[in-house]
Design an enzyme around this catalytic site. Structure first.
Site, PDB file in Angstrom:
ATOM      1  N   HIS A   1      45.449  27.748  38.833  1.00  9.46           N
ATOM      2  CA  HIS A   1      46.692  28.495  38.756  1.00  9.46           C
ATOM      3  C   HIS A   1      47.685  28.020  37.522  1.00  9.46           C
ATOM      4  CE1 HIS A   1      45.134  31.344  41.575  1.00  9.46           C
ATOM      5  NE2 HIS A   1      45.570  30.515  42.855  1.00  9.46           N
TER       6      HIS A   1
ATOM      7  N   ASP B   1      42.183  37.017  36.014  1.00  8.71           N
ATOM      8  CA  ASP B   1      41.493  36.524  37.247  1.00  8.71           C
ATOM      9  C   ASP B   1      40.604  35.470  36.689  1.00  8.71           C
ATOM     10  OD1 ASP B   1      40.223  36.642  39.714  1.00  8.71           O
ATOM     11  OD2 ASP B   1      38.820  38.399  39.464  1.00  8.71           O
TER      12      ASP B   1
ATOM     13  N   LEU C   1      59.535  41.115  22.641  1.00  9.16           N
ATOM     14  CA  LEU C   1      58.632  41.689  23.774  1.00  9.16           C
ATOM     15  C   LEU C   1      59.051  41.660  25.213  1.00  9.16           C
ATOM     16  CD1 LEU C   1      55.363  41.481  24.175  1.00  9.16           C
ATOM     17  CD2 LEU C   1      55.747  39.349  24.661  1.00  9.16           C
TER      18      LEU C   1
HETATM   19  C1  FPP Z   1      43.419  35.278  40.210  1.00 10.73           C
HETATM   20  O1  FPP Z   1      42.557  34.278  39.986  1.00 10.73           O
HETATM   21  C2  FPP Z   1      44.833  34.983  39.914  1.00 10.73           C
HETATM   22  C3  FPP Z   1      45.809  34.954  40.596  1.00 10.73           C
HETATM   23  C4  FPP Z   1      45.897  35.434  42.085  1.00 10.73           C
HETATM   24  C5  FPP Z   1      46.948  34.584  40.236  1.00 10.73           C
HETATM   25  C6  FPP Z   1      47.471  34.635  38.842  1.00 10.73           C
HETATM   26  C7  FPP Z   1      48.662  33.783  38.507  1.00 10.73           C
HETATM   27  C8  FPP Z   1      48.749  33.083  37.424  1.00 10.73           C
HETATM   28  C9  FPP Z   1      47.888  33.109  36.127  1.00 10.73           C
HETATM   29  C10 FPP Z   1      49.847  32.102  37.098  1.00 10.73           C
HETATM   30  C11 FPP Z   1      51.017  32.930  36.566  1.00 10.73           C
HETATM   31  C12 FPP Z   1      51.780  32.764  37.800  1.00 10.73           C
HETATM   32  C13 FPP Z   1      52.977  32.654  37.799  1.00 10.73           C
HETATM   33  C14 FPP Z   1      53.523  32.255  39.172  1.00 10.73           C
HETATM   34  C15 FPP Z   1      53.952  33.591  36.842  1.00 10.73           C
HETATM   35  P1  FPP Z   1      41.610  34.090  41.422  1.00 10.73           P
HETATM   36  O2  FPP Z   1      42.415  32.977  42.239  1.00 10.73           O
HETATM   37  O3  FPP Z   1      41.723  35.074  42.268  1.00 10.73           O
HETATM   38  O4  FPP Z   1      40.663  33.433  40.726  1.00 10.73           O
HETATM   39  P2  FPP Z   1      38.831  33.490  41.242  1.00 10.73           P
HETATM   40  O5  FPP Z   1      38.689  34.956  41.376  1.00 10.73           O
HETATM   41  O6  FPP Z   1      38.263  32.679  40.469  1.00 10.73           O
HETATM   42  O7  FPP Z   1      39.267  32.820  42.818  1.00 10.73           O
END
Ligand code: FPP
Length: 245
Positions: free
Chosen positions: A34, A17, A128
């Site tokens: 992302h 997150d 892994l």
């Molecule tokens: C939450 O952060 C994150 C997500 C919804 C996406 C997580 C995805 C990745 C780390 C990339 C990996 C992805 C793939 C396609 C393999 P948020 O957007 O809710 O952050 P915020 O809380 O700061 O708004």
């Protein structure tokens, strides 16, 4: 055991997150966060392989993420397709076996094919296991497992449900990490996290590096895991977390 020996969790699960906030702080579109998140994930996979973690399960797209702005949803889909094309050869060379966990029915044919190909290409790897939860929700998983058993006419028990869950190919996570400062599970691994040690950090996912992962693992090493028993029964000195045989 020496006091400096590190207890490495067999299975680590992560709610990655904070990508959106990372981007917004820099006046960038959320999708840029992302993208940076994929870089952090790549480094995390590599570090897990290096230190002997056997299973890493990450939450990449939840059942509820469809409610985000259309631009962000399509950005995440594109990112998945790009990451598959770019990362699979690297995962292959690092001995990583990838599994996608979640409801594939809502994904495009192209993305679905990409998932199947990535799984097939890495199927022989053993260093892994990387489970990428995509269009996944803990409630979806419990419901799909129950539906599977009902269809087969099998009785619903803890053991039969466990075998029908989407993560039946790996043991339950030992350590569940959530970055980004929120103190909740958000429908991740509701069944499997029953006895996971929880670790929350305010650090945003794009900034979660190998040192931060080591910190989480060191914290895990100081927990006493009792699985419902008493300290005396577990028979380990306080400060260790080895599971009684
Ligand atoms: C939450 O952060 C994150 C997500 C919804 C996406 C997580 C995805 C990745 C780390 C990339 C990996 C992805 C793939 C396609 C393999 P948020 O957007 O809710 O952050 P915020 O809380 O700061 O708004």
């Amino acid at each position: 055991m020496s006091t400096t020996e590190r207890i490495v969790p067999h299975h680590i699960a992560i709610v990655m997150d904070g990508n959106g906030r990372w981007a917004t702080k820099r006046f960038l579109p959320r999708v840029a966060g992302h993208k940076k998140g994929v870089d952090a994930l790549r480094a995390c996979v590599r570090h897990c392989g290096d230190i002997g973690v056997k299973v890493l399960t990450v939450f990449a797209f939840s059942s509820e993420n469809w409610n985000r702005p259309a631009e962000e949803v399509s950005g995440l889909m594109e990112l998945l397709a790009m990451a598959l094309a770019r990362e699979v050869p690297q995962l292959q060379s690092e001995g990583v076996r990838i599994h996608f966990v979640g409801d594939r029915s809502a994904l495009s044919e192209k993305v679905r094919q990409g998932l199947v190909q990535a799984e097939a290409r890495t199927a022989g790897n053993e260093r892994l296991v990387l489970n990428v939860c995509f269009n996944y929700g803990g409630r979806w998983d419990i419901a799909q497992a129950a539906a599977k058993l009902a269809e087969r006419g099998e009785p619903i028990t803890e053991a039969s449900l466990d075998r029908a869950m989407a993560l039946a190919h790996v043991p339950d996570p030992d350590l569940l990490i959530r970055t980004g400062g929120e103190l909740r599970i958000s429908n991740f691994l509701l069944w499997q996290a029953a006895y996971s040690e929880l670790y929350f950090t305010p650090r945003l996912w794009p900034e979660f590096d190998a040192a931060a992962l080591d910190e989480a693992i060191a914290d895990y090493g100081r927990r006493e895991r009792r699985f419902g028993r008493t300290s005396e029964q577990v028979g380990t000195p306080s400060g260790t977390n080895r599971k009684a045989a």
